[in-house]
Design an enzyme around this catalytic site. Structure first.
Site, mmCIF file in Angstrom:
data_model
loop_
_atom_site.group_PDB
_atom_site.id
_atom_site.type_symbol
_atom_site.label_atom_id
_atom_site.label_comp_id
_atom_site.label_asym_id
_atom_site.label_seq_id
_atom_site.Cartn_x
_atom_site.Cartn_y
_atom_site.Cartn_z
ATOM 1 C CD GLU A 7 -2.027 59.890 52.945
ATOM 2 O OE1 GLU A 7 -1.028 60.290 53.277
ATOM 3 O OE2 GLU A 7 -2.489 59.321 51.865
ATOM 4 C CG ASP A 35 -5.584 57.627 49.893
ATOM 5 O OD1 ASP A 35 -4.875 58.337 49.254
ATOM 6 O OD2 ASP A 35 -5.156 56.655 50.868
ATOM 7 C CE LYS A 73 -3.683 54.236 47.161
ATOM 8 N NZ LYS A 73 -4.003 55.131 48.363
ATOM 9 C CB THR A 111 2.326 64.285 47.628
ATOM 10 O OG1 THR A 111 1.280 63.202 48.366
ATOM 11 C CG2 THR A 111 1.961 65.408 48.969
ATOM 12 C CG ASN A 129 -4.299 61.184 49.141
ATOM 13 O OD1 ASN A 129 -3.297 60.559 48.982
ATOM 14 N ND2 ASN A 129 -4.326 61.818 50.038
#
Length: 725
Positions: free
Chosen positions: A227, A349, A376, A284, A304
């Site tokens: 992020e 994400d 996710k 990552t 992401n």
């Protein structure tokens, strides 16, 4: 806009406390311990005769299913099933569980660690990557190591100063420090042996929250920070010396330079433009890994994109490998073998860093070596772990971004309903960026054939930003999208919170459907543990430890644990007595960011280890739930227009810790309760006066007038609270 915070300096050394450390309210083992069998089982006798602290080897891990007394690795075994063959505690007697011992740990923030238990010694971690060693039978403190992560470092990561545990290998304990160091300790006393800085670029916001793994004498660790504008990779270090053995990048580097390897040559063809260079690209490897010794394949889960906005990152073109992917590597060299991308061109994400579990299943009349993941994006994937072939994928929670996963191509069939980049404004996306399943580990029971999955229904409204935004410190960036404002009206917020649901799914990976389901009052419940005693253990967001029958889902036992229990529990045996241990402490992205929605949990972030055994008689201290009295807020001195600006700045910069609209999830202070003295000192606190207490400095980002507007918004929210709004 998803909130951001800023960075702090790197600490290059740490401190160990050999021997005991302070145990403020530790509950000691009771006289019932004297009733333990005098004659230890054969496995215990073998360990006692050749005792060496931290004696974890490849041979012991390979034999772990034959001797389930220890919890030797993050998922107990290389396959990360989180299944224990112990059965002294079983469906018939689990109702007799009582507290064996409990220990308070230092920082009352998010606790996410899986303890490692080797030969009667438990090693675990808490916030700020502090490592603790306990006698696993009594809770007696043995040693503590604090890597001295700067206390304001939390501003450089998205989701709290959390840590998911250690690795133990041949007399050493390895921990990833939040500020990017990999640290090796002596398992006997916690003494520092070596440490390395894992960051590719110290000017970028790299962190570590995941647990290391050790495979073939190499310590494997990834990083967080997608992020915040970093380039992802996983690195292998020699377990004895800390020398770097190899590094596998997950997104390409400078296109003007030759690609680092074959994998980056493949990946580069799937990116467009040059935006990812400025933004880092993301990808990552911040959590999941697994290893198959027979195939000699290491599996990593990749995160992401950076930023989320696909137009900024890659001109809206290409799949962007290896974002949101499962990648198979050779552990000796880091050589790429195969990949499967769960969410091509990720813009939500939708990380694929969730639990990777290996198992052998009968599918269509054939025994298959499979890899399972529930990332996710809301689909449960079963892959052939030798080749990466998609065997099946079905939704396990409501999903609106894709209608299905095409079996022939392995790609999602997009609906268009969630495409916030189509120029038509904000879109409702399901699951939200918190996912249908987040980091909380799932488990697999080979007896029932079921996966026990901490699932959740979440949604968010997303809208593309008009232009990229960088902040001046550490090249921190925002995520390239706006999250439409959450209403301030508490009644409306509660209606929205009612749509965010948590559940435990007993998922059949062959039939791709739930065998049974347990509903919870809120999202963000804990990881799971399955045992041969026909049991599934899980902690909950509302402060309970619970056991269910693995075959039917019938609740058999529960006990309070004072705080939200998010981590995956473990079980082990010492001198023939089986224990079940929970790491407890509310925190992380859900309660921090979505404070108004997470209040359904109604718990405080009390951090401790709570360990149970049959007929345990120790006492758990009373929870710290005293209601706070709101001080009288000062007079409001801002216009409606100024308050709108203050709200936007607060939600963009401060809500990452203090909650959207200044409604805290209880992990860090609720700023609607500021005292007169803190109102007076507000600008100084924002400028760095409390850095050593975890509050980052915003002096490089905010002008005094900006601070005034944020403060006025907090005054307004204090009046709202006082008036019941």
């Amino acid at each position: 806009m998803k909130p951001l915070l800023l960075a702090a300096a790197l600490a290059l050394a740490g401190t160990a406390s050999p021997g005991a450390f302070a145990a403020d309210d530790a509950a000691r083992a009771t006289p019932a311990d004297a009733a333990r069998p005098a004659a230890a089982p054969a496995a215990d006798a073998r360990r006692a005769s050749a005792f060496k602290p931290g004696n974890v080897t490849a041979a012991r891990l390979a034999a772990a299913d034959a001797d389930g007394a220890d919890w030797l690795a993050h998922g107990r075994t290389y396959g990360e099933q989180r299944y224990s063959p112990l059965r002294a505690i079983n469906a018939g007697n689990v109702a007799r569980l009582g507290v064996a011992w409990t220990q308070k740990i230092d920082w009352d923030q998010g606790v996410e660690a899986t303890p490692i238990v080797v030969d009667g010694v438990m090693v675990t971690t808490g916030p700020y990557s502090i490592v603790y060693a306990f006698d696993a039978a009594t809770g007696r403190p043995l040693w503590k190591y604090d890597p001295e992560v700067p206390r304001d470092k939390g501003g450089e990561g998205c989701c709290g100063v959390v840590n998911r545990g250690v690795a133990v290998w041949e007399g050493k304990v390895y921990v990833g420090a939040y500020d990017g160091r990999l640290v090796a300790l002596d398992a006997r006393d916690g003494r520092l042996l070596w440490q390395v800085d894992t960051r590719l670029d110290p000017n970028r916001s790299y962190t570590i929250t995941g647990a290391p793994r050790v495979v073939k004498g190499k310590v494997l660790i990834g990083n967080g920070g997608a992020e915040f504008g970093v380039r992802g990779y996983v690195t292998a270090y020699d377990a004895a010396t800390g020398r770097q053995a190899w590094r596998f990048f997950t997104v390409p580097g400078d296109p003007d330079l030759p690609p680092e390897d074959k994998a980056m040559e493949i990946a580069r063809k799937t990116w467009s433009g040059r935006g990812w260079l400025r933004w880092g690209g993301g990808g990552t490897v911040w959590d999941s890994m697994a290893y198959d010794p027979k195939l000699d394949l290491l599996y990593i889960g990749v995160g992401n994109g950076s930023p989320f906005n696909y137009d900024f990152r890659s001109d809206g073109k290409g799949d962007n490998l290896f974002l949101s992917s499962i990648v198979a590597l050779r552990p000796d060299t880091g050589e790429y073998v195969w990949h499967y991308q769960t969410t091509p061109a990720d813009m939500y994400d939708y990380t694929a860093t969730q639990s990777i579990v290996l198992a052998d299943l009968d599918i269509d009349g054939r025994r298959r070596q499979v890899l399972m993941q529930a990332p996710k994006n809301g689909f449960f994937y079963v892959l052939d772990r030798a080749t990466g072939e998609l065997l099946s994928a079905e939704p396990f929670v409501p999903v609106n971004w894709a209608s299905r996963i095409d079996k022939a191509t392995g790609r999602p069939v997009l609906t268009g309903k969630a495409n916030y980049l189509d120029g038509e404004g904000a879109k409702l996306v399901m699951p939200s960026f918190l996912g249908g399943h987040n980091w909380q580990p799932m488990s697999f029971h080979p007896g029932t054939g079921l996966v026990y999955l901490p699932a959740q229904e979440t949604m968010a409204g997303l809208e593309a930003q008009k232009e990229p935004l960088f902040l001046p410190t550490k090249k921190v960036v925002n995520i390239g999208l706006d999250v439409p404002d959450l209403p301030e009206d508490p009644k409306v917020v509660q209606q929205i919170a009612g749509a965010w649901k948590g559940r435990l799914l007993a998922w059949d990976p062959v039939k791709q459907k739930a065998a049974w389901t347990v509903e919870y009052p809120t999202a963000w419940n804990g990881g799971t543990l399955a045992t041969a005693g026909n049991l599934v253990f899980q902690g909950t967001a509302d402060g309970r430890a619970v056991a269910y029958a693995a075959d039917t889902g019938r609740k058999l036992w529960e006990a309070p644990v004072n705080s939200g229990a998010m981590a995956g529990p473990v079980t082990y045996s010492v001198k023939g007595v089986q224990y079940v241990s929970f790491m407890v402490g509310w925190g992380g992205s859900f309660p921090n960011i979505t404070g108004p929605l997470s209040l359904a949990a109604k718990v405080k972030p009390e951090a401790r280890v709570v360990t149970f055994r049959l007929d345990g008689k120790a006492a758990l201290p009373a929870p710290k739930h005293a209601p706070a009295e709101q001080p009288e807020p000062p007079a409001l001195g801002a216009s409606a227009e100024e308050l709108t600006v203050g709200r936007r700045m607060f939600n963009g910069l401060c809500a990452n810790c203090h909650g959207i609209n200044a409604v805290s999830g209880g992990v860090v202070p609720d700023l609607r309760y500021l005292t007169p003295a803190k109102h007076e000192a507000f600008n100084g606190i924002v400028a760095g006066a409390r850095m050593q207490r975890g509050m980052p400095s915003f002096a490089e980002v905010l002008k005094p007038e900006d601070m005034r507007l944020i403060h006025e918004y907090l005054v307004k929210r204090a009046h709202d609270l006082k008036d019941g709004r």
